[in-house]
Write a protein that holds these residues in place. Sequence first.
Motif, PDB file in Angstrom:
ATOM      1  N   ALA A  91     -65.962 -27.171 -74.404  1.00 44.30           N
ATOM      2  CA  ALA A  91     -66.388 -26.215 -74.358  1.00 44.30           C
ATOM      3  C   ALA A  91     -66.696 -25.492 -75.522  1.00 44.30           C
ATOM      4  CB  ALA A  91     -64.429 -25.980 -73.948  1.00 44.30           C
ATOM      5  N   VAL A  92     -66.959 -24.085 -75.891  1.00 46.45           N
ATOM      6  CA  VAL A  92     -67.683 -23.834 -76.995  1.00 46.45           C
ATOM      7  C   VAL A  92     -66.718 -23.188 -78.029  1.00 46.45           C
ATOM      8  CG1 VAL A  92     -70.061 -23.332 -75.775  1.00 46.45           C
ATOM      9  CG2 VAL A  92     -67.762 -21.407 -75.209  1.00 46.45           C
ATOM     10  N   GLY A  93     -67.213 -22.550 -79.334  1.00 45.37           N
ATOM     11  CA  GLY A  93     -65.934 -21.994 -79.802  1.00 45.37           C
ATOM     12  C   GLY A  93     -66.210 -20.716 -80.209  1.00 45.37           C
ATOM     13  N   THR A  94     -65.424 -20.255 -80.670  1.00 41.78           N
ATOM     14  CA  THR A  94     -65.360 -18.949 -81.381  1.00 41.78           C
ATOM     15  C   THR A  94     -66.564 -17.826 -81.111  1.00 41.78           C
ATOM     16  OG1 THR A  94     -65.161 -19.053 -83.782  1.00 41.78           O
ATOM     17  CG2 THR A  94     -62.990 -19.048 -82.260  1.00 41.78           C
ATOM     18  N   ASP A  95     -67.959 -18.502 -81.201  1.00 47.63           N
ATOM     19  CA  ASP A  95     -68.965 -17.507 -81.489  1.00 47.63           C
ATOM     20  C   ASP A  95     -69.489 -18.071 -80.147  1.00 47.63           C
ATOM     21  OD1 ASP A  95     -70.053 -20.335 -81.250  1.00 47.63           O
ATOM     22  OD2 ASP A  95     -71.689 -19.938 -83.421  1.00 47.63           O
ATOM     23  N   GLY A  96     -68.982 -18.760 -79.320  1.00 50.05           N
ATOM     24  CA  GLY A  96     -69.830 -19.092 -77.709  1.00 50.05           C
ATOM     25  C   GLY A  96     -71.002 -19.612 -77.694  1.00 50.05           C
ATOM     26  N   VAL A  97     -71.403 -20.326 -78.961  1.00 51.82           N
ATOM     27  CA  VAL A  97     -72.830 -21.002 -78.707  1.00 51.82           C
ATOM     28  C   VAL A  97     -72.298 -22.175 -78.439  1.00 51.82           C
ATOM     29  CG1 VAL A  97     -74.532 -21.706 -80.258  1.00 51.82           C
ATOM     30  CG2 VAL A  97     -73.879 -19.282 -81.189  1.00 51.82           C
ATOM     31  N   ASP A  98     -73.238 -22.701 -77.630  1.00 52.26           N
ATOM     32  CA  ASP A  98     -73.455 -23.916 -76.913  1.00 52.26           C
ATOM     33  C   ASP A  98     -74.582 -24.649 -77.425  1.00 52.26           C
ATOM     34  OD1 ASP A  98     -75.242 -23.309 -75.553  1.00 52.26           O
ATOM     35  OD2 ASP A  98     -74.197 -23.275 -73.700  1.00 52.26           O
ATOM     36  N   LYS A  99     -73.990 -26.156 -76.857  1.00 54.40           N
ATOM     37  CA  LYS A  99     -75.383 -26.889 -77.900  1.00 54.40           C
ATOM     38  C   LYS A  99     -77.336 -26.626 -76.766  1.00 54.40           C
ATOM     39  CE  LYS A  99     -76.872 -31.827 -77.852  1.00 54.40           C
ATOM     40  NZ  LYS A  99     -76.551 -33.228 -77.383  1.00 54.40           N
ATOM     41  N   LYS A 136     -58.913 -24.793 -94.095  1.00 50.53           N
ATOM     42  CA  LYS A 136     -58.627 -23.881 -94.581  1.00 50.53           C
ATOM     43  C   LYS A 136     -58.692 -22.594 -94.236  1.00 50.53           C
ATOM     44  CE  LYS A 136     -57.091 -23.692 -98.989  1.00 50.53           C
ATOM     45  NZ  LYS A 136     -56.954 -23.205-100.224  1.00 50.53           N
ATOM     46  N   SER A 137     -60.069 -22.827 -92.984  1.00 51.66           N
ATOM     47  CA  SER A 137     -60.949 -21.950 -91.561  1.00 51.66           C
ATOM     48  C   SER A 137     -59.981 -21.023 -91.028  1.00 51.66           C
ATOM     49  CB  SER A 137     -61.600 -23.063 -91.450  1.00 51.66           C
ATOM     50  OG  SER A 137     -60.969 -23.574 -90.056  1.00 51.66           O
ATOM     51  N   GLY A 138     -59.000 -21.799 -90.300  1.00 57.19           N
ATOM     52  CA  GLY A 138     -58.163 -20.339 -89.582  1.00 57.19           C
ATOM     53  C   GLY A 138     -57.751 -21.356 -88.249  1.00 57.19           C
ATOM     54  N   VAL A 139     -57.104 -20.786 -86.889  1.00 53.12           N
ATOM     55  CA  VAL A 139     -56.755 -20.933 -85.818  1.00 53.12           C
ATOM     56  C   VAL A 139     -56.809 -19.967 -85.327  1.00 53.12           C
ATOM     57  CG1 VAL A 139     -56.256 -21.957 -84.001  1.00 53.12           C
ATOM     58  CG2 VAL A 139     -55.664 -23.787 -85.719  1.00 53.12           C
ATOM     59  N   LEU A 140     -57.442 -19.578 -84.224  1.00 47.47           N
ATOM     60  CA  LEU A 140     -57.588 -18.290 -83.116  1.00 47.47           C
ATOM     61  C   LEU A 140     -56.990 -18.307 -81.914  1.00 47.47           C
ATOM     62  CD1 LEU A 140     -58.789 -14.814 -83.182  1.00 47.47           C
ATOM     63  CD2 LEU A 140     -60.510 -16.109 -82.131  1.00 47.47           C
ATOM     64  N   ALA A 141     -55.492 -17.919 -82.032  1.00 42.56           N
ATOM     65  CA  ALA A 141     -54.830 -18.324 -81.311  1.00 42.56           C
ATOM     66  C   ALA A 141     -54.218 -16.727 -80.353  1.00 42.56           C
ATOM     67  CB  ALA A 141     -53.848 -19.020 -81.186  1.00 42.56           C
ATOM     68  N   GLU A 142     -54.514 -16.727 -79.161  1.00 40.74           N
ATOM     69  CA  GLU A 142     -54.429 -15.478 -78.362  1.00 40.74           C
ATOM     70  C   GLU A 142     -55.124 -14.171 -79.183  1.00 40.74           C
ATOM     71  OE1 GLU A 142     -50.239 -15.893 -77.886  1.00 40.74           O
ATOM     72  OE2 GLU A 142     -50.487 -17.945 -76.166  1.00 40.74           O
ATOM     73  N   GLY A 143     -55.990 -14.083 -79.687  1.00 39.69           N
ATOM     74  CA  GLY A 143     -56.810 -13.496 -80.419  1.00 39.69           C
ATOM     75  C   GLY A 143     -56.029 -13.179 -81.523  1.00 39.69           C
ATOM     76  N   ASP A 144     -55.051 -13.938 -81.985  1.00 40.62           N
ATOM     77  CA  ASP A 144     -54.579 -13.532 -83.410  1.00 40.62           C
ATOM     78  C   ASP A 144     -55.199 -14.488 -84.445  1.00 40.62           C
ATOM     79  OD1 ASP A 144     -52.919 -11.748 -83.055  1.00 40.62           O
ATOM     80  OD2 ASP A 144     -51.530 -13.005 -82.031  1.00 40.62           O
TER      81      ASP A 144
END
Length: 379
Positions: A53-61, A203-211
């Motif tokens: 699955a892709v990350g928050t930026d939507g860029v795949d391999k 410290k990069s943070g976690v994006l969960a449910e838009g937060d």
Amino acid sequence: MGTPEPYTMTDTKLKRIASLTARDPHKRFDCLMHLFNEESLAGCFPELDGRKAVGTDGVDKADYGRELNDNLKELVTRMKRMAYRPGPVRRVLIPKEDKPGAMRPLGISNFEDKLVQKMVHKVLESIYEPLFLDCSYGFRPGRDCHDAIRALLDHLFRYEVQTIIDVDVANFFGTIDPPLLLKMLSAKISDPRFLRYLARMFKSGVLAEGDLRVSDEGVPQGSNCSPILANIFAHYVIDTWFEETVKPHCAGRVALFRYCDDLVICCQYEQDAARIHKALAGRLSWVSAHAKRGENQARPVLQARPTGRPPGRGLRLSWVYVLLGAVATRGGGAESENQRRAVAQETQAGQCLGTGHAKPAAAPRALGDILCQATGTHP
């Protein structure tokens, strides 16, 4: 894309690091960032699974690979300027295989971050793999759950064991203390830039449910370097503590078998098990305020073999081997799926070390239940 020749030089440097730390366990490394270059990162590219699955930026391999050379050149330039910052991790919940209805949080990083994490994993593995003890089996090259079970079975057959302690540390990845982990890493690594990038990862943070949430504890489970980081943490917190502090204070023979956050401790005497149980609970509580509590905390389970029974007599190995079904689910992906299939086939065929026992209809999940039914004992 083939592996370029300069990457072979990086691979040789990693082996050199492993050789140095094996000869001198106290050696510190003050220059590691030169290993993060275009050639070494290009060597990591084919090792990443493009189906993930892709990350928050939507860029795949495939997207990243279209301009791979330019992307890597720009990434290395940013890393040299200390301008590279890992993106937030996208959190998803996946069901736990061994606990119906329970969910496990999984962090999905951006593809560029996966490349850096892969190289971080290789660097840390070259430094710490020679230091890891034989009691550790999870996420290590040349070791798997089968080796852990063989070692456990060998101990049960060779030595008298009155009590087994079965430990499953809850949310192990999520309760790791990053400042404490960085302090552990600084004992072997003195490269400030490398340590700063590790701190940024934490410290990069976690994006969960838009937060976007930035936590002061834990490492994202699912990143390419979280297994080696967890092993380093457990090496200092559990393995070396058990070897250097616990064993000398026990009256009988005790042995630890650890697969990531799952531990099995075999104790010759019940009084040793009681003391270890109490000390281990205090140890985990000291390391993290969120150490496992309640029904899931470290607990002594019933006798693996009644006192006086000769080692090995009466043990149905196929029952004990079912533990692989739980252990092999760790890590996810095709590899663990293949392990599960191998376990099912091997146990069903009754070929568990030549015992000839068929797999029971309903396999117990807990090691204590396995040993109970294997030996015919009861709580």
